[in-house]
Design a protein around this motif. Structure first.
Motif, PDB file in Angstrom:
ATOM      1  N   LYS A  44      -3.577 -11.091  -5.881  1.00 31.15           N
ATOM      2  CA  LYS A  44      -4.410 -11.897  -6.613  1.00 31.15           C
ATOM      3  C   LYS A  44      -5.983 -11.290  -6.572  1.00 31.15           C
ATOM      4  CE  LYS A  44      -2.333 -15.291  -8.397  1.00 31.15           C
ATOM      5  NZ  LYS A  44      -2.819 -15.614  -9.756  1.00 31.15           N
ATOM      6  N   GLU A  45      -6.125 -10.239  -5.805  1.00 32.09           N
ATOM      7  CA  GLU A  45      -7.407  -9.630  -6.003  1.00 32.09           C
ATOM      8  C   GLU A  45      -7.702  -8.616  -6.926  1.00 32.09           C
ATOM      9  OE1 GLU A  45      -9.565 -10.178  -2.732  1.00 32.09           O
ATOM     10  OE2 GLU A  45      -8.026 -11.535  -2.898  1.00 32.09           O
ATOM     11  N   ASP A  46      -6.514  -8.233  -7.550  1.00 34.28           N
ATOM     12  CA  ASP A  46      -6.602  -7.218  -8.553  1.00 34.28           C
ATOM     13  C   ASP A  46      -7.030  -7.321 -10.046  1.00 34.28           C
ATOM     14  OD1 ASP A  46      -5.730  -5.457  -6.556  1.00 34.28           O
ATOM     15  OD2 ASP A  46      -3.626  -5.821  -6.967  1.00 34.28           O
ATOM     16  N   ILE A  47      -7.443  -6.661 -10.772  1.00 34.87           N
ATOM     17  CA  ILE A  47      -7.651  -6.779 -12.154  1.00 34.87           C
ATOM     18  C   ILE A  47      -6.755  -5.793 -12.700  1.00 34.87           C
ATOM     19  CG2 ILE A  47      -9.490  -6.417 -13.989  1.00 34.87           C
ATOM     20  CD1 ILE A  47     -10.934  -8.181 -11.901  1.00 34.87           C
ATOM     21  N   VAL A  48      -5.945  -6.144 -13.315  1.00 39.06           N
ATOM     22  CA  VAL A  48      -4.810  -5.095 -13.977  1.00 39.06           C
ATOM     23  C   VAL A  48      -5.393  -4.848 -15.622  1.00 39.06           C
ATOM     24  CG1 VAL A  48      -2.535  -4.911 -14.854  1.00 39.06           C
ATOM     25  CG2 VAL A  48      -2.832  -6.006 -12.737  1.00 39.06           C
ATOM     26  N   ILE A  49      -5.403  -3.686 -15.593  1.00 37.18           N
ATOM     27  CA  ILE A  49      -5.592  -3.379 -17.314  1.00 37.18           C
ATOM     28  C   ILE A  49      -4.282  -2.853 -17.928  1.00 37.18           C
ATOM     29  CG2 ILE A  49      -6.986  -1.721 -18.992  1.00 37.18           C
ATOM     30  CD1 ILE A  49      -9.053  -1.528 -16.964  1.00 37.18           C
ATOM     31  N   LYS A  67      -5.492 -11.289 -10.404  1.00 38.95           N
ATOM     32  CA  LYS A  67      -6.575 -12.444 -10.646  1.00 38.95           C
ATOM     33  C   LYS A  67      -7.044 -12.140 -12.350  1.00 38.95           C
ATOM     34  CE  LYS A  67     -11.356 -11.879  -9.116  1.00 38.95           C
ATOM     35  NZ  LYS A  67     -12.252 -11.225  -8.215  1.00 38.95           N
ATOM     36  N   ARG A  68      -7.142 -11.163 -13.042  1.00 40.58           N
ATOM     37  CA  ARG A  68      -7.259 -10.995 -14.418  1.00 40.58           C
ATOM     38  C   ARG A  68      -6.569  -9.866 -14.878  1.00 40.58           C
ATOM     39  NH1 ARG A  68     -13.609  -9.770 -15.183  1.00 40.58           N
ATOM     40  NH2 ARG A  68     -12.902  -9.591 -17.554  1.00 40.58           N
ATOM     41  N   ILE A 118      -8.918  -2.213  -9.342  1.00 36.22           N
ATOM     42  CA  ILE A 118      -8.511  -2.113 -10.943  1.00 36.22           C
ATOM     43  C   ILE A 118      -7.222  -1.396 -10.952  1.00 36.22           C
ATOM     44  CG2 ILE A 118      -9.121  -1.242 -13.160  1.00 36.22           C
ATOM     45  CD1 ILE A 118     -12.024  -1.526 -12.349  1.00 36.22           C
ATOM     46  N   LYS A 119      -6.250  -2.025 -11.365  1.00 35.71           N
ATOM     47  CA  LYS A 119      -4.820  -1.199 -11.490  1.00 35.71           C
ATOM     48  C   LYS A 119      -4.490  -1.291 -13.129  1.00 35.71           C
ATOM     49  CE  LYS A 119      -3.692  -2.301  -6.687  1.00 35.71           C
ATOM     50  NZ  LYS A 119      -2.940  -3.473  -5.760  1.00 35.71           N
ATOM     51  N   ILE A 120      -3.848  -0.011 -13.044  1.00 33.11           N
ATOM     52  CA  ILE A 120      -3.394   0.130 -14.814  1.00 33.11           C
ATOM     53  C   ILE A 120      -1.809   0.146 -14.579  1.00 33.11           C
ATOM     54  CG2 ILE A 120      -3.091   1.952 -16.444  1.00 33.11           C
ATOM     55  CD1 ILE A 120      -6.130   1.756 -16.406  1.00 33.11           C
ATOM     56  N   VAL A 121      -1.548  -0.710 -15.721  1.00 32.96           N
ATOM     57  CA  VAL A 121      -0.036  -0.684 -15.854  1.00 32.96           C
ATOM     58  C   VAL A 121       0.234  -0.365 -17.174  1.00 32.96           C
ATOM     59  CG1 VAL A 121       2.125  -2.283 -15.839  1.00 32.96           C
ATOM     60  CG2 VAL A 121       0.582  -2.425 -13.886  1.00 32.96           C
ATOM     61  N   ALA A 122       1.212   0.271 -17.525  1.00 34.00           N
ATOM     62  CA  ALA A 122       1.329   0.944 -19.013  1.00 34.00           C
ATOM     63  C   ALA A 122       2.869   1.320 -19.300  1.00 34.00           C
ATOM     64  CB  ALA A 122       0.260   1.939 -19.329  1.00 34.00           C
ATOM     65  N   ASN A 123       3.171   0.705 -20.436  1.00 36.59           N
ATOM     66  CA  ASN A 123       4.397   1.166 -21.192  1.00 36.59           C
ATOM     67  C   ASN A 123       4.113   1.523 -22.517  1.00 36.59           C
ATOM     68  OD1 ASN A 123       7.001   1.859 -21.922  1.00 36.59           O
ATOM     69  ND2 ASN A 123       7.623  -0.510 -22.072  1.00 36.59           N
ATOM     70  N   LEU A 124       3.925   2.795 -22.790  1.00 38.41           N
ATOM     71  CA  LEU A 124       3.232   3.203 -23.938  1.00 38.41           C
ATOM     72  C   LEU A 124       4.203   4.220 -24.742  1.00 38.41           C
ATOM     73  CD1 LEU A 124      -0.341   4.444 -22.661  1.00 38.41           C
ATOM     74  CD2 LEU A 124       0.205   2.988 -24.575  1.00 38.41           C
ATOM     75  N   PRO A 142     -12.644   4.349 -13.063  1.00 39.38           N
ATOM     76  CA  PRO A 142     -12.592   3.746 -11.794  1.00 39.38           C
ATOM     77  C   PRO A 142     -11.574   2.853 -11.841  1.00 39.38           C
ATOM     78  CG  PRO A 142     -14.148   2.608 -13.337  1.00 39.38           C
ATOM     79  CD  PRO A 142     -13.413   3.700 -14.179  1.00 39.38           C
ATOM     80  N   VAL A 143     -10.306   3.574 -11.431  1.00 40.19           N
ATOM     81  CA  VAL A 143      -9.135   2.841 -11.201  1.00 40.19           C
ATOM     82  C   VAL A 143      -8.506   3.049  -9.744  1.00 40.19           C
ATOM     83  CG1 VAL A 143      -8.669   2.501 -13.528  1.00 40.19           C
ATOM     84  CG2 VAL A 143      -7.440   4.341 -12.426  1.00 40.19           C
TER      85      VAL A 143
END
Ligand code: SAM
Length: 284
Positions: A44-49, A67-68, A118-124, A142-143
């Protein structure tokens, strides 16, 4: 409705035909989604891009855990679906843009995101996974971590350790910036439409400190790339053909590092590449 039925329902409802040129293969395996979400260790602390949310399969789970969620998607049709599906979520934003053109520092600034979580999650699409990983790493976005679905053979090279059989230039580059791990292997049947190749989800945890000290990062990466450009060539030929230095200089450098003249790139540890780059830097 299970995930496969839900995906088929959305495809039918919005009259979607998968766009091949955008690499659209939609996830339909609940187990794989679970593995990705758990592997990414979202709190819940994380911002996911999220890059390439598509119909929103991962997005839905991410919205519950983070969180977002800031999603980056290129296809207008997907954006319209996502906006409708997640209209009630106040922690969701979507950016219509080609991810390869995103300035992540600017994005973080504009979105007023704290840089820590900031954490990145991707299926590209597979043809942009390596470029986007290298962009994020080289631009020092900055991730904290990058959890990404990638073609299986490429994944093996990314998470391989330097100096091992499958190592390539990218192995050394990724190792310099990250500690990597495999999350799960993903069979073709986990998507509709089915892709041509098997996939793997990997997680790259960005290091706080690089494992070696470099005098000149640019020169190190140039050297590593040149060493692997022609895989069957010796380091001596690879580096001189790619004009890193003349043969005599490279021979001297190899001797000073106790390396034989016929050594190949994949035989070197990252420490040896770093010493080579630092010595070369000091005489250039
Ligand atoms: N994440 C969804 C899933 O797991 O079902 C969809 C995955 S699909 C393999 C890739 C998605 O990335 C598609 O929605 C596609 O439109 C999007 N995409 C392709 N190229 C992109 C780019 N350059 N920038 C942003 N999104 C892109």
């Amino acid at each position: 409705m299970n995930l496969e039925e839900e995906t088929k329902f959305l495809i039918k409802k919005y009259h979607i035909t998968a766009n091949k040129s955008l690499g659209q293969n939609f996830l339909i395996s609940e187990q794989v989604v679970k593995n990705i979400i758990e592997g990414a260790e979202i709190t819940k602390e994380d911002i996911v891009i999220e890059i390439g949310p598509g119909l929103g399969t991962l997005t839905k789970e991410l919205l519950e855990k983070a969180k977002r969620v800031i999603a980056i998607e290129l296809d207008e049709r997907m954006i319209a679906i996502l906006q409708e599906r997640f209209a009630l979520y106040h922690n969701f934003e979507i950016i219509k843009k080609d991810v390869l053109k995103i300035d992540f520092d600017k994005l973080v600034y504009e979105q007023n995101i704290e840089k820590e979580n900031i954490k990145i999650v991707a299926n590209l699409p597979y043809y942009i996974t390596t470029p986007i990983i290298m962009k994020l790493l080289e631009e020092k976005a900055p991730v904290e971590s990058i959890t990404i679905m990638i073609q299986k053979e490429v994944a093996q090279r990314l998470i391989e350790l330097p100096g091992q059989k499958n190592a390539g230039a990218i192995t050394y580059c990724v190792y310099y910036y990250c500690e990597s791990e495999s999350i799960t292997v993903v069979p073709k049947s986990s998507f509709i439409p089915e892709p041509q190749v098997e996939s793997q989800v990997i997680k790259l945890n960005i290091r706080k400190q690089p494992p070696v000290k470099l005098e000149n990062e640019k020169l190190f990466f140039k050297l590593v790339k040149a060493s692997f450009m022609q895989r069957r060539k010796t380091l001596l030929n690879g580096l001189s053909n790619n004009k890193i230095a003349d043969k005599q200089t490279i021979k001297q450098l190899l001797i000073s590092l106790d390396l034989p003249e016929n050594v190949r790139g994949e035989d070197l540890s990252i420490e040896q590449f770093a010493s080579l780059a630092n010595k070369l830097n000091s005489i250039k």
